[in-house]
Design an enzyme around this catalytic site. Sequence first.
Site, PDB file in Angstrom:
ATOM      1  N   LYS A 219       4.591   7.811  17.113  1.00 19.75           N
ATOM      2  CA  LYS A 219       5.355   7.001  18.167  1.00 19.75           C
ATOM      3  C   LYS A 219       6.063   5.607  17.417  1.00 19.75           C
ATOM      4  O   LYS A 219       5.309   5.209  16.584  1.00 19.75           O
ATOM      5  CB  LYS A 219       4.510   6.472  19.300  1.00 19.75           C
ATOM      6  CG  LYS A 219       3.957   7.710  20.255  1.00 19.75           C
ATOM      7  CD  LYS A 219       2.890   7.182  21.210  1.00 19.75           C
ATOM      8  CE  LYS A 219       1.611   7.370  20.546  1.00 19.75           C
ATOM      9  NZ  LYS A 219       0.354   7.106  21.258  1.00 19.75           N
TER      10      LYS A 219
ATOM     11  N   TRP B  75     -16.912  -8.769  23.873  1.00 18.64           N
ATOM     12  CA  TRP B  75     -18.187  -8.643  23.841  1.00 18.64           C
ATOM     13  C   TRP B  75     -18.765  -7.262  23.749  1.00 18.64           C
ATOM     14  O   TRP B  75     -19.269  -6.959  24.806  1.00 18.64           O
ATOM     15  CB  TRP B  75     -18.942  -9.719  24.883  1.00 18.64           C
ATOM     16  CG  TRP B  75     -18.369 -11.100  25.056  1.00 18.64           C
ATOM     17  CD1 TRP B  75     -18.975 -12.176  24.327  1.00 18.64           C
ATOM     18  CD2 TRP B  75     -17.283 -11.506  25.687  1.00 18.64           C
ATOM     19  NE1 TRP B  75     -17.943 -13.406  24.473  1.00 18.64           N
ATOM     20  CE2 TRP B  75     -17.019 -12.830  25.415  1.00 18.64           C
ATOM     21  CE3 TRP B  75     -15.940 -10.811  26.351  1.00 18.64           C
ATOM     22  CZ2 TRP B  75     -15.750 -13.768  25.672  1.00 18.64           C
ATOM     23  CZ3 TRP B  75     -14.874 -11.513  26.794  1.00 18.64           C
ATOM     24  CH2 TRP B  75     -14.911 -12.887  26.307  1.00 18.64           C
TER      25      TRP B  75
ATOM     26  N   ASN C 225      -5.318   5.043  17.461  1.00 22.28           N
ATOM     27  CA  ASN C 225      -5.350   3.665  18.086  1.00 22.28           C
ATOM     28  C   ASN C 225      -6.335   2.667  17.241  1.00 22.28           C
ATOM     29  O   ASN C 225      -7.492   2.914  17.282  1.00 22.28           O
ATOM     30  CB  ASN C 225      -5.938   3.841  19.581  1.00 22.28           C
ATOM     31  CG  ASN C 225      -5.883   2.669  20.447  1.00 22.28           C
ATOM     32  OD1 ASN C 225      -5.000   1.779  20.048  1.00 22.28           O
ATOM     33  ND2 ASN C 225      -6.297   2.796  21.583  1.00 22.28           N
TER      34      ASN C 225
ATOM     35  N   ASP D 287      -2.475   5.750  25.649  1.00 22.37           N
ATOM     36  CA  ASP D 287      -3.728   6.687  26.362  1.00 22.37           C
ATOM     37  C   ASP D 287      -3.065   7.712  27.063  1.00 22.37           C
ATOM     38  O   ASP D 287      -3.393   8.747  27.106  1.00 22.37           O
ATOM     39  CB  ASP D 287      -4.636   5.821  27.023  1.00 22.37           C
ATOM     40  CG  ASP D 287      -5.119   4.604  26.105  1.00 22.37           C
ATOM     41  OD1 ASP D 287      -5.068   4.693  25.060  1.00 22.37           O
ATOM     42  OD2 ASP D 287      -5.608   3.656  26.666  1.00 22.37           O
TER      43      ASP D 287
ATOM     44  N   ARG E 169      -7.629  -0.956  16.128  1.00 28.10           N
ATOM     45  CA  ARG E 169      -7.839  -2.329  16.276  1.00 28.10           C
ATOM     46  C   ARG E 169      -8.532  -3.174  15.097  1.00 28.10           C
ATOM     47  O   ARG E 169      -9.624  -2.766  14.862  1.00 28.10           O
ATOM     48  CB  ARG E 169      -8.563  -2.828  17.740  1.00 28.10           C
ATOM     49  CG  ARG E 169      -7.820  -2.228  18.922  1.00 28.10           C
ATOM     50  CD  ARG E 169      -6.736  -2.828  19.175  1.00 28.10           C
ATOM     51  NE  ARG E 169      -5.901  -2.399  20.569  1.00 28.10           N
ATOM     52  CZ  ARG E 169      -4.848  -1.375  20.452  1.00 28.10           C
ATOM     53  NH1 ARG E 169      -4.650  -0.987  19.257  1.00 28.10           N
ATOM     54  NH2 ARG E 169      -4.464  -1.019  21.606  1.00 28.10           N
TER      55      ARG E 169
ATOM     56  N   ASP F  44      -9.923   3.095  25.975  1.00 27.53           N
ATOM     57  CA  ASP F  44      -8.796   3.862  25.627  1.00 27.53           C
ATOM     58  C   ASP F  44      -9.089   5.274  25.762  1.00 27.53           C
ATOM     59  O   ASP F  44      -8.282   6.093  26.546  1.00 27.53           O
ATOM     60  CB  ASP F  44      -8.239   3.835  24.106  1.00 27.53           C
ATOM     61  CG  ASP F  44      -9.554   4.105  23.142  1.00 27.53           C
ATOM     62  OD1 ASP F  44     -10.639   3.989  23.201  1.00 27.53           O
ATOM     63  OD2 ASP F  44      -9.008   4.246  21.914  1.00 27.53           O
TER      64      ASP F  44
ATOM     65  N   ALA G  25      -0.401   2.763  27.767  1.00 24.20           N
ATOM     66  CA  ALA G  25       0.852   3.383  27.395  1.00 24.20           C
ATOM     67  C   ALA G  25       0.456   4.505  26.403  1.00 24.20           C
ATOM     68  O   ALA G  25       0.858   5.561  26.702  1.00 24.20           O
ATOM     69  CB  ALA G  25       1.782   2.468  27.022  1.00 24.20           C
TER      70      ALA G  25
END
Length: 315
Positions: A224, A102, A167, A258, A169, A32, A256
Amino acid sequence: MSKVACIGECMIELKQAQGTQAGLFSRGYGGDTLNTAVYLARLGTSTDYITALGDDPLSDEMIAGWTAEGVGTARVIRLPGKLPGLYMIETDDKGERRFFHWRDSAAARSLMDLPETPEILNALASYDVIYLSAITLSLYSPEGRARLFAAVKRARERGTRFAFDTNFRARGWPDPDIARAVFREAFEISDIVLASLEDLLPLFPYESDDDLLSRIPSVEVVLKLLKPATVLRVEGVLHRTEAEPLKAPVVDTTAAGDSFAAAYVAARLAGADPVEAAWTGHRLAGVVVCHPGAIIPRAAMPPDLIPATSRKAPP
């Protein structure tokens, strides 16, 4: 010229082919903050990428590729015997992506715990903007994050601005409470927060846009929305922008956010106000999602993306 330090991880990318060749994979690389660094460099912003890599041929290939894009690599630490992380990406017929990683022993995870770490952290004060993401923060141990946050605070005391991209995850944060605590700490020291509902709602479910914005004390916040639109809060004043309709079908939504971040930061450094910078971010992201992969061909970059009226001293 303004200079940006992007901190994070770049990994080897395996992308599944489509159609009758679905069992085949092409190899590239991505991450990213690396994507943001490349787009910043393409937009004329002097940018260094700060990470750790191995001493293997794939790491050599990454360095060569970044250099060709104009991204500075002088602060990339090379670790003997280590390798970059690896991920596999699949996209559905709507362009949405699915990742398999990984990366547990990847070189980048050691960046905050090396003999070279103090020198890297002290150098952050020489940049105009430090940019990193929540994915970056998920790589490091609590002690490593503490070292990084302390260095960011020192740099801010000398005039450097800190831009934090939310961002998120979930796989990088086995304990959501730890993620929420790290987010709060990052918010407290950020000058610019590039957030999204997609990132924040998993951590703060059922909260409204106003509730989420209230969690972020930063002077400049870009939130956003789930559709191509943003709510900006600048010094307490709210603004809203909506992206123009796309001129081509969505192919791949990778990068998008990034690319939006790169265009936003580049425009702000060029003197654009936050609303103008958000329009710039929407415009680049709207082109990126119409191409496969995170980094679009140079020929596909929108011309004159940074408005000429913005090319003045940064605010």
